[in-house]
Write a protein that holds these residues in place. Structure first.
Motif, PDB file in Angstrom:
ATOM      1  N   SER A 126      41.020  79.079  80.525  1.00  0.00           N
ATOM      2  CA  SER A 126      41.800  78.075  81.251  1.00  0.00           C
ATOM      3  C   SER A 126      43.213  78.565  81.586  1.00  0.00           C
ATOM      4  N   CYS A 127      43.675  79.622  80.932  1.00  0.00           N
ATOM      5  CA  CYS A 127      45.026  80.154  81.182  1.00  0.00           C
ATOM      6  C   CYS A 127      45.035  81.288  82.204  1.00  0.00           C
ATOM      7  N   LEU A 128      43.856  81.722  82.641  1.00  0.00           N
ATOM      8  CA  LEU A 128      43.798  82.802  83.623  1.00  0.00           C
ATOM      9  C   LEU A 128      44.282  82.348  84.994  1.00  0.00           C
ATOM     10  N   VAL A 129      44.053  81.090  85.308  1.00  0.00           N
ATOM     11  CA  VAL A 129      44.413  80.586  86.633  1.00  0.00           C
ATOM     12  C   VAL A 129      45.925  80.688  86.895  1.00  0.00           C
ATOM     13  N   ASP A 130      46.736  80.562  85.838  1.00  0.00           N
ATOM     14  CA  ASP A 130      48.184  80.695  86.032  1.00  0.00           C
ATOM     15  C   ASP A 130      48.707  82.056  85.544  1.00  0.00           C
ATOM     16  N   ASN A 131      47.789  83.036  85.392  1.00  0.00           N
ATOM     17  CA  ASN A 131      48.154  84.426  85.088  1.00  0.00           C
ATOM     18  C   ASN A 131      48.867  84.635  83.760  1.00  0.00           C
ATOM     19  N   LEU A 132      48.470  83.866  82.741  1.00  0.00           N
ATOM     20  CA  LEU A 132      49.066  84.087  81.423  1.00  0.00           C
ATOM     21  C   LEU A 132      48.775  85.505  80.929  1.00  0.00           C
ATOM     22  N   ASP A 133      47.625  86.055  81.283  1.00  0.00           N
ATOM     23  CA  ASP A 133      47.297  87.412  80.852  1.00  0.00           C
ATOM     24  C   ASP A 133      48.348  88.417  81.332  1.00  0.00           C
ATOM     25  N   ARG A 134      48.853  88.243  82.537  1.00  0.00           N
ATOM     26  CA  ARG A 134      49.912  89.121  83.064  1.00  0.00           C
ATOM     27  C   ARG A 134      51.194  88.989  82.241  1.00  0.00           C
ATOM     28  N   ARG A 135      51.577  87.757  81.930  1.00  0.00           N
ATOM     29  CA  ARG A 135      52.818  87.547  81.169  1.00  0.00           C
ATOM     30  C   ARG A 135      52.692  88.041  79.726  1.00  0.00           C
ATOM     31  N   VAL A 136      51.514  87.906  79.155  1.00  0.00           N
ATOM     32  CA  VAL A 136      51.297  88.442  77.809  1.00  0.00           C
ATOM     33  C   VAL A 136      51.428  89.965  77.849  1.00  0.00           C
ATOM     34  N   LEU A 137      50.776  90.611  78.801  1.00  0.00           N
ATOM     35  CA  LEU A 137      50.860  92.069  78.911  1.00  0.00           C
ATOM     36  C   LEU A 137      52.296  92.521  79.157  1.00  0.00           C
ATOM     37  N   GLN A 138      53.022  91.802  79.999  1.00  0.00           N
ATOM     38  CA  GLN A 138      54.426  92.149  80.268  1.00  0.00           C
ATOM     39  C   GLN A 138      55.265  92.082  79.000  1.00  0.00           C
ATOM     40  N   ALA A 139      54.927  91.185  78.073  1.00  0.00           N
ATOM     41  CA  ALA A 139      55.652  91.092  76.803  1.00  0.00           C
ATOM     42  C   ALA A 139      55.181  92.146  75.799  1.00  0.00           C
ATOM     43  N   LEU A 140      53.887  92.467  75.840  1.00  0.00           N
ATOM     44  CA  LEU A 140      53.337  93.421  74.866  1.00  0.00           C
ATOM     45  C   LEU A 140      53.856  94.838  75.063  1.00  0.00           C
ATOM     46  N   ILE A 141      53.976  95.285  76.287  1.00  0.00           N
ATOM     47  CA  ILE A 141      54.352  96.677  76.540  1.00  0.00           C
ATOM     48  C   ILE A 141      55.699  97.033  75.901  1.00  0.00           C
ATOM     49  N   PRO A 142      56.776  96.281  76.141  1.00  0.00           N
ATOM     50  CA  PRO A 142      58.030  96.648  75.466  1.00  0.00           C
ATOM     51  C   PRO A 142      57.990  96.407  73.953  1.00  0.00           C
ATOM     52  N   TRP A 143      57.190  95.434  73.507  1.00  0.00           N
ATOM     53  CA  TRP A 143      57.051  95.180  72.071  1.00  0.00           C
ATOM     54  C   TRP A 143      56.481  96.416  71.379  1.00  0.00           C
ATOM     55  N   PHE A 144      55.448  97.001  71.957  1.00  0.00           N
ATOM     56  CA  PHE A 144      54.881  98.208  71.364  1.00  0.00           C
ATOM     57  C   PHE A 144      55.865  99.367  71.429  1.00  0.00           C
ATOM     58  N   GLN A 145      56.622  99.438  72.481  1.00  0.00           N
ATOM     59  CA  GLN A 145      57.576 100.536  72.639  1.00  0.00           C
ATOM     60  C   GLN A 145      58.711 100.449  71.614  1.00  0.00           C
ATOM     61  N   THR A 146      59.207  99.240  71.347  1.00  0.00           N
ATOM     62  CA  THR A 146      60.406  99.111  70.520  1.00  0.00           C
ATOM     63  C   THR A 146      60.155  98.712  69.068  1.00  0.00           C
ATOM     64  N   GLU A 147      59.068  98.022  68.791  1.00  0.00           N
ATOM     65  CA  GLU A 147      58.877  97.465  67.449  1.00  0.00           C
ATOM     66  C   GLU A 147      57.825  98.177  66.607  1.00  0.00           C
ATOM     67  N   TRP A 148      56.960  98.943  67.221  1.00  0.00           N
ATOM     68  CA  TRP A 148      55.866  99.589  66.505  1.00  0.00           C
ATOM     69  C   TRP A 148      56.147 101.070  66.317  1.00  0.00           C
ATOM     70  N   ALA A 149      55.502 101.676  65.306  1.00  0.00           N
ATOM     71  CA  ALA A 149      55.707 103.097  64.990  1.00  0.00           C
ATOM     72  C   ALA A 149      54.528 103.975  65.421  1.00  0.00           C
ATOM     73  N   PHE A 150      53.706 103.479  66.340  1.00  0.00           N
ATOM     74  CA  PHE A 150      52.612 104.309  66.837  1.00  0.00           C
ATOM     75  C   PHE A 150      53.174 105.449  67.695  1.00  0.00           C
ATOM     76  N   SER A 151      52.505 106.620  67.663  1.00  0.00           N
ATOM     77  CA  SER A 151      52.892 107.728  68.543  1.00  0.00           C
ATOM     78  C   SER A 151      52.435 107.463  69.960  1.00  0.00           C
ATOM     79  N   GLN A 152      51.272 106.777  70.075  1.00  0.00           N
ATOM     80  CA  GLN A 152      50.731 106.484  71.402  1.00  0.00           C
ATOM     81  C   GLN A 152      49.966 105.168  71.338  1.00  0.00           C
ATOM     82  N   ILE A 153      50.166 104.358  72.363  1.00  0.00           N
ATOM     83  CA  ILE A 153      49.418 103.110  72.541  1.00  0.00           C
ATOM     84  C   ILE A 153      48.757 103.174  73.899  1.00  0.00           C
ATOM     85  N   VAL A 154      47.474 102.864  73.940  1.00  0.00           N
ATOM     86  CA  VAL A 154      46.777 102.733  75.213  1.00  0.00           C
ATOM     87  C   VAL A 154      46.089 101.371  75.231  1.00  0.00           C
ATOM     88  N   PHE A 155      45.792 100.896  76.425  1.00  0.00           N
ATOM     89  CA  PHE A 155      45.101  99.609  76.597  1.00  0.00           C
ATOM     90  C   PHE A 155      43.708  99.878  77.137  1.00  0.00           C
TER      91      PHE A 155
END
Length: 196
Positions: A126-155
């Motif tokens: 029900s949240c796809l119609v308003d593109n929540l998936d896009r906004r979640v991904l937009q938040a996840l990318i910098p979160w992984f970059q700044t808060e996590w200690a992984f050497s590499q993250i892929v989706f």
């Protein structure tokens, strides 16, 4: 253990319209409702295996207990995506070892950075119609970059998940691997040469 032992595992990601936090067994009813109402989308994501027809609350609880234990043991991380009041589950996020995935499908990579992970996520249908998936991904990318200690993250997305593949490409991600049933994308970061 695929996550550095001395590194902190982030607890939350806050955004204006959602909260990402570890999935717990006590979330079973909210999670189950989101799973059942998003079954068609989840069947695409799982290659038609999950959730099966007749999937029960008890089966969901067993899944959540397993995910919570894996999170505690730092062998995989599962997060729920909730509305800010935590009265509705909006989706889920899974972080798993990339090396294990590549071995399972018989892919040999000459150099794979230590502590590499792959991420899959879904938002309720029900949240796809308003593109929540896009906004979640937009938040996840910098979160992984700044808060996590992984050497590499892929989706990762299944090849049949046309919407998610299109989203990855629209976000400027680079194709990293093509697996038998899935496609793996590497995020790009603005204002930095670092790609995790």
């Amino acid at each position: 253990m695929f996550y550095p032992g001395n590194a902190v595992v982030p607890e939350t990601l806050w955004a204006e319209e959602f909260l990402v936090r570890p999935l717990r067994a006590v979330d079973v009813e909210l999670d189950y409702e989101a799973v059942i109402t998003s079954r068609a989308e989840l069947l695409l994501k799982s290659g038609g295996r999950w959730p099966r027809e007749g999937f029960t609350l008890e089966e969901n609880l067993a899944d959540l207990i397993r995910h919570e234990q894996e999170h505690h043991d730092r062998i995989a991380f599962t997060y729920t995506v909730m509305n800010p009041a935590e009265t509705e589950c909006l989706g889920c996020l899974y972080i798993n070892p990339l090396e294990r995935l590549l071995q399972r499908v018989g892919i040999f990579v000459e150099y794979l950075p230590e502590n590499s992970a792959y991420v899959t996520f879904w938002v309720r249908q029900s949240c796809l119609v308003d593109n929540l998936d896009r906004r979640v991904l937009q938040a996840l990318i910098p979160w992984f970059q700044t808060e996590w200690a992984f050497s590499q993250i892929v989706f990762l997305a299944k090849k049949v998940q046309a919407r998610q593949i299109r989203l990855f490409e629209e976000m400027g991600m680079q194709l990293q691997y093509t697996l038998p049933k899935s496609i793996v994308y590497l995020p790009q970061y603005e204002n930095t040469s670092q790609n995790i």
